[in-house]
Design an enzyme around this catalytic site. Structure first.
Site, short mmCIF file in Angstrom:
data_model
loop_
_atom_site.label_atom_id
_atom_site.label_comp_id
_atom_site.label_asym_id
_atom_site.label_seq_id
_atom_site.Cartn_x
_atom_site.Cartn_y
_atom_site.Cartn_z
N GLY A 319 45.05 41.39 -7.57
CA GLY A 319 43.91 41.60 -6.69
C GLY A 319 43.59 43.09 -6.57
O GLY A 319 43.78 43.86 -7.52
N SER A 320 43.19 43.49 -5.39
CA SER A 320 42.70 44.86 -5.21
C SER A 320 43.78 45.92 -5.37
O SER A 320 43.46 47.10 -5.48
CB SER A 320 42.08 44.99 -3.82
OG SER A 320 41.02 44.07 -3.72
N THR A 321 45.07 45.50 -5.36
CA THR A 321 46.11 46.51 -5.57
C THR A 321 46.01 47.07 -6.98
O THR A 321 46.59 48.11 -7.28
CB THR A 321 47.52 45.91 -5.38
OG1 THR A 321 47.70 44.85 -6.32
CG2 THR A 321 47.72 45.39 -3.98
#
Lengths: 629, 383
Positions: A319-321
């Site tokens: 995801g956004s990591t």
């Protein structure tokens, strides 16, 4: 008469000579045989005589303990009281067993087995009656020992894990060697000897095992020991120190609670793993005792998979990591500058396809730092579109994704770093630009383990060095243990300016109002953490659902909820620790994972505070050397 | 040809002179062998006189007394009472057959209280004496007649049959072979031996049927000892290991591992040579063998020197019996012959064999003491 006598005498003399000659031949045969046996074949028979006489008995070495970084035992050897009987010393085996049955439980099956073994072995060989006696039972038998001729109690060793569930996944377990483990080493064939079968117990099995001693005993024709001729004590197994801090491990496990989750905390300079927890867990001691089939079924049918070490074997959509990697790919390839602004109207069009930002109304115009702070999807669609999937993949690999990190623990999964070649090779399909956009925000094909996310974060925080995680503080060199020297990790080839941009963005995520993890910031001065939230979609959001309004996680069944992710490093001013938290189906990264990371990071820094405070913050190497304490 | 006179003074010797005539070197050789036996029994008991060495010494002392008494007794007396002794031996064999069937499975002795008398041992002496007497006065012409050979053949066959029945294959073979020696020395033709040998070989398949199971097993095991290393072949394997591991100079007195750890069976009786060779090596074994050879050579010399055919036959017969003991026992423990219960003379623990042997050597010495006696047809004075 006289001549007859003389003739008879001559015949007697002749025949006596013949007879004597015959005897000489026979005596010569005896001498020849003697020469053959005692000179020509002497060496062979000498060897056979020694084989007859000398019995080599193995003395199994005590297995080394496994300790945490502070010397707290994680795996030890417990005394195992075994009840033995020597049948020749009993007056009557059955009366002895009857007397025993009044003191300890002794079933009919046990008695049948004892009788079988007694019959099979010689009468002076001890036969096991029961093992794992409780202290009470030992005491009862000792008191009545006069009525129990031939019964002895023998102390063996069995493995015990005092930390129970806390470190079950990484410690692994020991078990009797299987057929394929046997390599001719007689130690492995010793009854009751156990070897490491999983986890640290397996990786460091040889140093933990030690080397067997032996005792040369002289035995007589029926195998009874006459005396000991020589004894070689062997070498006990070495104690192994881990980098894990059991207290922190316990704190982290508690903090994860009932969630199906995992957390990894590592030293960004040395690669030491301070915490590696995966919940729910299991009690390794139950395996030693032997599980009932119900217990086993419960373990393997649990949807939260307690037996899996999710920190290394769980592969998640980051995801956004993942956005830091995309940002760095864009910066390093020059497709975007740090000040490049992108306007986010809430979505992005690519041909006829519409790509949504998580914020329905859009973020408006933002630069890279702001985009990380707000985790704007549209900005990273654009960054990914400009950079291209292959350059993103290259950058991801520099940060340790796509291959196992090289942790000294078996079972590590590689994750997936998609690229054009990868898709062609694995799926046999050409790459689509839309997929670049989706992977640009860490969704799609890309997969990473929590450990890989922690390594990625560590490499961002340590100035772009290729730190590799490890669990053992000691190195094994030729069967001996030596303290691990301070590793020097090579630069991964990312510019400090690029890393500075990303770190500024991560700082903004937690420490600036409006950042996605602002609520989970660390307020204690000097302990501030910089991080990045992530939410991994488990299900596909349909067009219709977008129109009617995306359903909230709480309204979904557990299995369909998003994974909550959070990665961070701390302290912001002089980074030392990196953390990755993944809560399966936990919901949003900022709401669920970030607070967990915050609490753990506070605890970690409190633990290491004296050391941190004493450090001069300019030199990375000296910092992490201080990290031992 | 005259009848004998009891008080004929022509060749009469005083007891003192007779004792002076005793072949003391031969007696010394016997003492030396027995001495080695005492040491071996001392070792077999793990370095103790008890239980074997001390009793063996006592028996040897008794045996030496018997030897001397036998030696100084007039040779003619032995000739005269040869058949009586034989009849006594046969009676005992029959008796033991009757008593033995009631008692243990294969009892071969009669318990006289102080000693267990084995009739087959008595027979070893009596048969040699009787055959020697029978052939004493036979000229070569008589010996050439088959009918003349019938009575001595019966004389041999009767005890052999009883001993086989006991069953004691070893002793039966010894009786047969020492008898054969006397037949041979008496001048029986070669072809007759060949005939007996061929018919004997032809009878082997038939005889096999009559062998006991354990005897068959012993023979089969002898032929291939490795076939059954934990069963009957075990003993001979362990014996060979003990012998071989002794090497040239042995493991040292009391240091034989095979014997002292009980890998070796019957180390104080039939397998004592093995223990001796294990501890003293080939050197010790050869020394013992040399003593035996000297004793046998001495026996030959005595027999050849004797003026009477009876003396010659008795001397050579007893010496050959002794040789057979030595050869069969040593060949057996070295795996050259099947395991039959034949002791090593003067060394193996056991009373009756010791007394038999010393009685036999008493006769040999007696032949020497009376080497110039003229022995009549029935044990008289003239020739």
């Amino acid at each position: 008469m006289r001549t007859q006598d003389q003739e008879r005498n001559r015949l007697f003399g002749r025949r006596a000579a013949l007879l004597a000659g015959g005897k000489v031949v026979l005596i010569s045969a005896l001498v020849g045989r003697m020469y053959y046996l005692q000179v020509l074949e002497a060496d062979r028979y000498r060897m056979l005589a020694e084989e007859n006489r000398i019995n080599l008995r193995l003395l199994p070495p005590p297995r080394g303990r496994i300790l945490d970084r502070n010397g707290v035992p994680l795996a030890v050897n417990e005394q195992n009281f075994r009840l033995l009987v020597v049948s020749e010393q009993t007056d009557n085996l059955d009366t002895t067993l009857d007397a025993l049955a009044r003191l300890v439980p002794l079933g009919e099956a046990d008695r049948a087995r004892i009788h079988r073994e007694v019959k099979r072995r010689r009468s002076f060989v001890p036969v096991k009656i029961r093992e794992n006696l409780t202290w009470d039972e030992v005491a009862r038998i000792e008191i009545n020992s006069l009525d129990l001729p031939g019964v002895t109690i023998d102390v063996g060793e069995s493995r015990h894990y005092p930390s129970g569930e806390l470190a079950a996944h990484l410690l692994g377990y020991v078990a009797v060697p299987s057929e394929s483990d046997l390599n001719g080493d007689p130690l492995l064939e010793l009854p009751g000897f156990r070897i490491g079968k999983a986890g640290i117990e397996r990786v460091y099995d040889l140093p933990l095992r030690g080397t067997a001693g032996n005792s040369q005993v002289e035995v007589n024709a029926v195998g009874r020991v006459i005396r000991e001729l020589a004894r070689n004590e062997g070498r006990p197994g070495r104690d192994l120190n881990l980098t894990i801090d059991l207290r922190l491990q316990e704190f982290a496990s508690r903090r994860l609670g009932e969630e199906s989750a995992s957390v990894v905390v590592m030293d960004i300079h040395s690669g030491e793993l301070l915490v590696m927890a995966s919940t729910p867990s299991f009690d390794p001691n139950a395996f030693n005792r032997g599980l009932t089939s119900e217990e086993w079924k419960a373990l393997i049918s649990n949807p939260r998979s307690p037996l899996a070490n999710k920190a290394i074997a769980g592969q998640y959509t980051p995801g956004s990591t993942f956005k830091m990697v995309v940002a760095l790919a864009a910066l390093e390839s020059g497709t975007m500058s740090r000040d490049q602004r992108v306007f986010c109207p809430g979505h992005m069009m690519l041909g006829n396809a519409k790509f949504h930002c998580w914020k329905k109304g859009g973020h408006g115009s933002l630069n890279m730092v702001e985009a990380i702070k707000h985790s704007c999807d549209v900005f990273f669609y654009e960054a990914a579109r400009r950079t291209g999937i292959d350059r993103i993949a290259d950058m991801a690999r520099k940060f340790g994704m796509g291959t196992p990190t090289g942790l000294d623990l078996p079972g590590e999964r590689p994750g997936v770093v998609p690229s054009r070649n990868w898709k062609q090779a694995t799926l046999g399909q050409p790459w689509h630009l839309g997929e670049t956009l989706v992977n640009g925000i860490g969704q799609g094909f890309i997969l990473a383990t929590p450990l890989q996310m922690a390594v990625m974060t560590a490499r961002i925080a340590n100035g772009g060095r290729a730190v590799v995680p490890h669990l053992a503080r000691d190195l094994v060199q030729g069967g001996e243990m030596a303290p691990r020297p301070m590793p020097t990790f090579q630069p991964i080839g990312v510019s400090p300016t690029g890393l500075a941009v990303v770190r500024q963005g991560m700082n903004a995520v937690t420490n600036e109002q409006g950042g996605t993890a602002w609520a989970a910031r660390i307020r204690e001065a000097g302990m501030e953490m910089s991080g990045k939230t992530g939410t991994a979609q488990v299900r596909r959001i349909t067009l219709r659902e977008r129109e009617t309004g995306v359903r909230k996680n709480e309204d979904l069944p557990w299995k369909e909820r998003d994974h909550a992710l959070f990665v961070a490093y701390a302290p912001e001013q002089a980074p030392r620790f990196a953390i990755a938290v993944v809560v399966e189906h936990g919901g949003g990264g900022s709401a669920v994972a970030a607070p967990i990371a915050r609490d753990i990071m506070i605890e970690v820094q409190k633990t290491f505070r004296p050391a941190v405070a004493a450090l001069a913050p300019q030199d990375a190497a000296s910092r992490s050397q201080g990290g031992g304490g | 040809m005259r009848t004998w006179h009891l008080d004929s003074t022509r060749h009469r010797m005083t007891l003192g002179r007779k004792l002076g005539q005793v072949s003391w070197p031969l007696v010394m050789l016997l003492v030396m062998v027995a001495g080695m036996g005492f040491a071996a029994l001392f070792s077999a008991a793990g370095g103790s006189l008890d239980p074997w060495a001390s009793r063996q010494m006592a028996r040897f002392g008794m045996g030496m007394a018997i030897l001397l008494v036998v030696a100084v007794t007039d040779l003619k007396i032995w000739m005269r009472y040869a058949y009586v002794l034989y009849a006594l031996g046969m009676a005992l064999l029959v008796a033991v057959e009757v008593v033995g069937t009631i008692g243990m499975g294969a009892q071969r002795w009669i318990d006289l209280g102080f000693i267990q008398l084995q009739p087959s041992e008595v027979m070893k002496i009596a048969l040699v004496l009787s055959l020697a007497r029978y052939f004493h006065s036979a000229d070569l012409y008589a010996v050439g007649r088959p009918l003349f050979l019938l009575p001595p053949l019966v004389m041999v066959a009767a005890p052999v049959a009883f001993v086989l029945k006991q069953p004691d294959l070893g002793t039966a073979m010894m009786l047969l072979m020492s008898s054969a020696v006397i037949f041979f020395m008496a001048g029986v033709r070669w072809w007759k031996f060949a005939f007996v040998l061929v018919s004997g070989l032809a009878a082997i398949p038939l005889a096999w049927q009559f062998l006991h199971e354990y005897q068959k097993k012993r023979v089969l095991t002898f032929l291939n000892p490795e076939s059954d290393p934990l069963g009957a072949g075990y003993h001979i394997m362990q014996s060979k290991i003990a012998l071989g591991s002794g090497g040239l100079f042995g493991k040292g007195f009391l240091q034989g591992t095979q014997s002292h750890l009980n890998f070796l069976p019957e180390k104080q009786t039939d397998f004592i040579f093995t223990m001796l060779a294990e501890e003293w090596g080939m050197a010790g074994a050869l020394f013992l063998l040399l003593l035996y050879v000297l004793i046998i050579a001495y026996g030959y010399a005595i027999a050849l020197r004797s003026r009477s055919q009876f003396g010659r036959l008795v001397g050579l017969g007893m010496t050959s019996t002794f040789f057979l003991y030595v050869f069969i026992n040593i060949a057996m423990v070295m795996g050259l012959l099947p395991v039959v219960g034949v002791p090593l003379p003067l060394i193996s623990y056991g009373g009756t064999a010791m007394l038999t042997l010393l009685f036999g050597f008493g006769l040999v010495v007696c032949v020497w003491v009376h080497r110039d006696s003229v022995v009549g047809r029935r044990g008289g004075d003239d020739g």
